[in-house]
Design an enzyme around this catalytic site. Structure first.
Site, PDB file in Angstrom:
ATOM      1  N   GLN A  12       0.845  -1.204   0.000  1.00 31.40           N
ATOM      2  CA  GLN A  12       0.000   0.000   0.000  1.00 31.40           C
ATOM      3  C   GLN A  12       0.874   1.245   0.000  1.00 31.40           C
ATOM      4  O   GLN A  12       0.775   2.123  -0.855  1.00 31.40           O
ATOM      5  CB  GLN A  12      -0.864   0.053   1.266  1.00 31.40           C
ATOM      6  CG  GLN A  12      -1.830  -1.069   1.464  1.00 31.40           C
ATOM      7  CD  GLN A  12      -2.837  -0.698   2.536  1.00 31.40           C
ATOM      8  OE1 GLN A  12      -3.903  -0.165   2.248  1.00 31.40           O
ATOM      9  NE2 GLN A  12      -2.515  -0.971   3.791  1.00 31.40           N
ATOM     10  N   TYR A  61       5.495  -7.818   7.214  1.00 32.23           N
ATOM     11  CA  TYR A  61       4.529  -8.921   7.323  1.00 32.23           C
ATOM     12  C   TYR A  61       3.351  -8.313   8.077  1.00 32.23           C
ATOM     13  O   TYR A  61       3.463  -8.006   9.266  1.00 32.23           O
ATOM     14  CB  TYR A  61       5.168 -10.070   8.102  1.00 32.23           C
ATOM     15  CG  TYR A  61       4.256 -11.264   8.294  1.00 32.23           C
ATOM     16  CD1 TYR A  61       4.427 -12.424   7.534  1.00 32.23           C
ATOM     17  CD2 TYR A  61       3.223 -11.231   9.228  1.00 32.23           C
ATOM     18  CE1 TYR A  61       3.582 -13.508   7.714  1.00 32.23           C
ATOM     19  CE2 TYR A  61       2.383 -12.313   9.401  1.00 32.23           C
ATOM     20  CZ  TYR A  61       2.567 -13.445   8.648  1.00 32.23           C
ATOM     21  OH  TYR A  61       1.724 -14.517   8.823  1.00 32.23           O
ATOM     22  N   THR A 101       4.097   0.450  13.900  1.00 31.68           N
ATOM     23  CA  THR A 101       2.647   0.368  14.051  1.00 31.68           C
ATOM     24  C   THR A 101       2.143   0.744  15.443  1.00 31.68           C
ATOM     25  O   THR A 101       2.861   0.571  16.443  1.00 31.68           O
ATOM     26  CB  THR A 101       2.196  -1.081  13.747  1.00 31.68           C
ATOM     27  OG1 THR A 101       0.814  -1.211  14.041  1.00 31.68           O
ATOM     28  CG2 THR A 101       2.958  -2.097  14.583  1.00 31.68           C
ATOM     29  N   TYR A 125       2.213  -9.946  15.735  1.00 31.30           N
ATOM     30  CA  TYR A 125       2.527  -8.874  14.780  1.00 31.30           C
ATOM     31  C   TYR A 125       3.142  -7.680  15.517  1.00 31.30           C
ATOM     32  O   TYR A 125       4.221  -7.185  15.148  1.00 31.30           O
ATOM     33  CB  TYR A 125       1.262  -8.458  14.015  1.00 31.30           C
ATOM     34  CG  TYR A 125       1.415  -7.181  13.210  1.00 31.30           C
ATOM     35  CD1 TYR A 125       2.208  -7.137  12.068  1.00 31.30           C
ATOM     36  CD2 TYR A 125       0.766  -6.004  13.607  1.00 31.30           C
ATOM     37  CE1 TYR A 125       2.354  -5.965  11.340  1.00 31.30           C
ATOM     38  CE2 TYR A 125       0.898  -4.824  12.880  1.00 31.30           C
ATOM     39  CZ  TYR A 125       1.695  -4.812  11.756  1.00 31.30           C
ATOM     40  OH  TYR A 125       1.838  -3.640  11.040  1.00 31.30           O
ATOM     41  N   TRP A 150      -3.573   2.261  11.092  1.00 33.17           N
ATOM     42  CA  TRP A 150      -4.744   2.056  10.224  1.00 33.17           C
ATOM     43  C   TRP A 150      -4.499   2.602   8.808  1.00 33.17           C
ATOM     44  O   TRP A 150      -5.223   3.475   8.298  1.00 33.17           O
ATOM     45  CB  TRP A 150      -5.974   2.715  10.835  1.00 33.17           C
ATOM     46  CG  TRP A 150      -6.530   2.009  12.036  1.00 33.17           C
ATOM     47  CD1 TRP A 150      -5.968   0.965  12.719  1.00 33.17           C
ATOM     48  CD2 TRP A 150      -7.775   2.293  12.702  1.00 33.17           C
ATOM     49  NE1 TRP A 150      -6.776   0.592  13.769  1.00 33.17           N
ATOM     50  CE2 TRP A 150      -7.888   1.395  13.777  1.00 33.17           C
ATOM     51  CE3 TRP A 150      -8.785   3.218  12.511  1.00 33.17           C
ATOM     52  CZ2 TRP A 150      -8.989   1.388  14.640  1.00 33.17           C
ATOM     53  CZ3 TRP A 150      -9.876   3.223  13.371  1.00 33.17           C
ATOM     54  CH2 TRP A 150      -9.971   2.313  14.416  1.00 33.17           C
TER      55      TRP A 150
HETATM   56  N1  LIG Z   1      -1.686  -1.655   7.019  1.00 32.78           N
HETATM   57  C1  LIG Z   1      -1.884  -1.070   8.189  1.00 32.78           C
HETATM   58  O1  LIG Z   1      -3.014  -0.866   8.635  1.00 32.78           O
HETATM   59  C2  LIG Z   1      -0.691  -0.580   8.989  1.00 32.78           C
HETATM   60  C3  LIG Z   1      -0.941  -0.001  10.245  1.00 32.78           C
HETATM   61  C4  LIG Z   1       0.136   0.464  10.999  1.00 32.78           C
HETATM   62  C5  LIG Z   1       1.420   0.343  10.507  1.00 32.78           C
HETATM   63  N2  LIG Z   1       1.634  -0.244   9.294  1.00 32.78           N
HETATM   64  C6  LIG Z   1       3.023  -0.356   8.830  1.00 32.78           C
HETATM   65  O2  LIG Z   1       3.161   0.473   7.674  1.00 32.78           O
HETATM   66  C7  LIG Z   1       4.126  -0.120   6.779  1.00 32.78           C
HETATM   67  C8  LIG Z   1       3.506  -0.269   5.402  1.00 32.78           C
HETATM   68  O3  LIG Z   1       2.373  -1.129   5.509  1.00 32.78           O
HETATM   69  P1  LIG Z   1       1.440  -1.466   4.270  1.00 32.78           P
HETATM   70  O4  LIG Z   1       0.046  -1.427   4.762  1.00 32.78           O
HETATM   71  O5  LIG Z   1       1.854  -0.690   3.083  1.00 32.78           O
HETATM   72  O6  LIG Z   1       1.852  -3.029   4.059  1.00 32.78           O
HETATM   73  P2  LIG Z   1       1.465  -3.977   2.856  1.00 32.78           P
HETATM   74  O7  LIG Z   1       0.491  -3.348   1.945  1.00 32.78           O
HETATM   75  O8  LIG Z   1       1.151  -5.317   3.476  1.00 32.78           O
HETATM   76  O9  LIG Z   1       2.850  -4.081   2.050  1.00 32.78           O
HETATM   77  C9  LIG Z   1       3.946  -4.780   2.546  1.00 32.78           C
HETATM   78  C10 LIG Z   1       4.834  -5.154   1.385  1.00 32.78           C
HETATM   79  O10 LIG Z   1       5.875  -5.997   1.889  1.00 32.78           O
HETATM   80  C11 LIG Z   1       5.991  -7.118   1.037  1.00 32.78           C
HETATM   81  N3  LIG Z   1       6.529  -8.300   1.700  1.00 32.78           N
HETATM   82  C12 LIG Z   1       5.901  -9.131   2.562  1.00 32.78           C
HETATM   83  N4  LIG Z   1       6.710 -10.144   2.878  1.00 32.78           N
HETATM   84  C13 LIG Z   1       7.869  -9.949   2.206  1.00 32.78           C
HETATM   85  C14 LIG Z   1       9.080 -10.662   2.118  1.00 32.78           C
HETATM   86  N5  LIG Z   1       9.282 -11.828   2.751  1.00 32.78           N
HETATM   87  N6  LIG Z   1      10.064 -10.163   1.356  1.00 32.78           N
HETATM   88  C15 LIG Z   1       9.888  -9.028   0.653  1.00 32.78           C
HETATM   89  N7  LIG Z   1       8.756  -8.306   0.687  1.00 32.78           N
HETATM   90  C16 LIG Z   1       7.761  -8.768   1.457  1.00 32.78           C
HETATM   91  C17 LIG Z   1       4.564  -7.378   0.593  1.00 32.78           C
HETATM   92  O11 LIG Z   1       4.541  -8.245  -0.518  1.00 32.78           O
HETATM   93  P3  LIG Z   1       3.276  -9.223  -0.723  1.00 32.78           P
HETATM   94  O12 LIG Z   1       2.105  -8.353  -0.970  1.00 32.78           O
HETATM   95  O13 LIG Z   1       3.687 -10.048  -1.892  1.00 32.78           O
HETATM   96  O14 LIG Z   1       3.148 -10.005   0.545  1.00 32.78           O
HETATM   97  C18 LIG Z   1       4.094  -5.971   0.304  1.00 32.78           C
HETATM   98  O15 LIG Z   1       4.468  -5.542  -0.980  1.00 32.78           O
HETATM   99  C19 LIG Z   1       4.559  -1.435   7.431  1.00 32.78           C
HETATM  100  O16 LIG Z   1       5.724  -1.225   8.171  1.00 32.78           O
HETATM  101  C20 LIG Z   1       3.419  -1.755   8.387  1.00 32.78           C
HETATM  102  O17 LIG Z   1       3.825  -2.558   9.464  1.00 32.78           O
HETATM  103  C21 LIG Z   1       0.613  -0.689   8.520  1.00 32.78           C
END
Ligand SMILES: NC(=O)c1ccc[n+]([C@@H]2O[C@H](COP(=O)([O-])OP(=O)(O)OC[C@H]3O[C@@H](n4cnc5c(N)ncnc54)[C@H](OP(=O)(O)O)[C@@H]3O)[C@@H](O)[C@H]2O)c1
Length: 293
Positions: A12, A61, A101, A125, A150
């Site tokens: 995202q 993850y 997070t 997580y 979020w």
């Molecule tokens: N989403 C939320 O609500 C949220 C909330 C608070 C904080 N965050 C933090 O914000 C940041 C961005 O989150 P996001 O929502 O953009 O996450 P996301 O959409 O899940 O994207 C994560 C990316 O990492 C890749 N990935 C997963 N496993 C991998 C591996 N083994 N090797 C290489 N790449 C890998 C995923 O690929 P695949 O799609 O192929 O798995 C995806 O492209 C992260 O640090 C997350 O912890 C997110």
């Protein structure tokens, strides 16, 4: 111009970072399967080959429930890989940007969390993300960790796309009203990250080193998932397609999940604003922009 290594370009946040970072230099953008952070030792080769000035890690993850059964994988990607990146960044005089997070908190404070509040994750997580933060801090190079909350996009599956889908397939919705935090549009998070890096200039290591640390960075204001869902339905540009007639508040306990989530995990982002002179817009403003995109 800086050489910027972006990891997680299909996520995202990574998708929007790939676009917003583009004016700042030469972007080397990778994602799975070109790199697999489970094998975090493979990062050595990537850094040696690319020699970036900046490493922006948007990989994670993020499968909160699945993590309960895949602790080792979650730890490899969310804890060991970020620490290795920090070590490699330091060894190569590069700076590291990383995201964490609100799920590092247990959600019992009752007012927006500060960076100085003690984390106490409720699930694997959150534990793995906290371990990632601590690993980077331990290495103590030039780094910025942005704890966010979020995160949504309209491009990948998110709470926003789910609500839009439910509203087209169900006449009555029950949405959790006792989980509260800051909805954060990934585009805004990417934009602000890029604006900070623009301030850091062509040789970002020194500038970031002076400001190294952990900052809360999420949409301004906070909401329950119920409030958020109501706004999503209101701002939906294709409201005619909705068949939903009724939306009711529910409790987290009504929908049991493998991982426990913090109930109140809103983040106070004042330190970020004081340090960098920027902030994310009110969550409703960002949502309206996102939905009109
Ligand atoms: N989403 C939320 O609500 C949220 C909330 C608070 C904080 N965050 C933090 O914000 C940041 C961005 O989150 P996001 O929502 O953009 O996450 P996301 O959409 O899940 O994207 C994560 C990316 O990492 C890749 N990935 C997963 N496993 C991998 C591996 N083994 N090797 C290489 N790449 C890998 C995923 O690929 P695949 O799609 O192929 O798995 C995806 O492209 C992260 O640090 C997350 O912890 C997110």
């Amino acid at each position: 111009m800086s050489r910027i290594l972006l990891l997680g370009k299909f996520g995202q946040l990574g998708w929007d970072l790939h676009r917003s970072l583009a004016p700042l230099g030469e972007i080397i953008a990778l994602d799975y399967p070109e790199i697999d952070l489970i094998h975090y030792n493979s990062l050595d080769e990537v850094i040696q080959k690319e020699k970036p000035d900046l490493i922006v890690n948007a990989t994670a993850y993020t499968a909160v429930d699945q993590a309960e059964n895949e602790a080792e994988i979650a730890m490899a990607i969310n804890a060991h890989a970020p620490k290795r990146l920090a070590e490699l960044a330091q060894a190569n005089k590069a700076a590291l940007i990383h995201y964490s997070t609100d799920y590092v908190f247990d959600g019992t404070k009752g007012s927006p969390y500060l960076e100085s509040d003690s984390p106490r994750p409720l699930g694997v997580y959150g534990e793995s993300k906290l371990a990632g933060e601590l690993g980077i801090e331990q290495v103590s190079g030039a780094y910025l960790i942005f704890r966010t909350s979020w995160v949504y996009s309209l491009r990948r599956d998110s709470f926003v796309t789910k609500v839009l889908n439910w509203a087209r397939t169900q006449t009555s919705l029950r949405i959790v009203a006792d989980q509260v935090s800051n909805p954060t549009w990934c585009r805004m998070l990417a934009e602000v990250t890029s604006q900070i890096l623009a301030k850091a200039g062509e040789h970002p290591h020194g500038w970031i080193n002076e400001r190294s640390g952990l900052y809360h960075l999420a949409g301004s204001g906070f909401a329950s998932r119920f409030d958020w869902a109501k706004k999503i339905l209101e701002y939906d540009p294709l409201r005619d397609e909705q068949i939903v007639e009724d939306i009711q508040p529910a409790l987290t306990g009504d929908f049991p999940t493998p991982a426990q989530r913090p109930l109140y995990s809103a983040l106070n982002c004042d330190l970020f604003t004081e340090t960098f002179g920027l902030r994310l817009p009110e969550w409703e403003v960002a949502l309206e922009l996102a939905m009109g995109d």
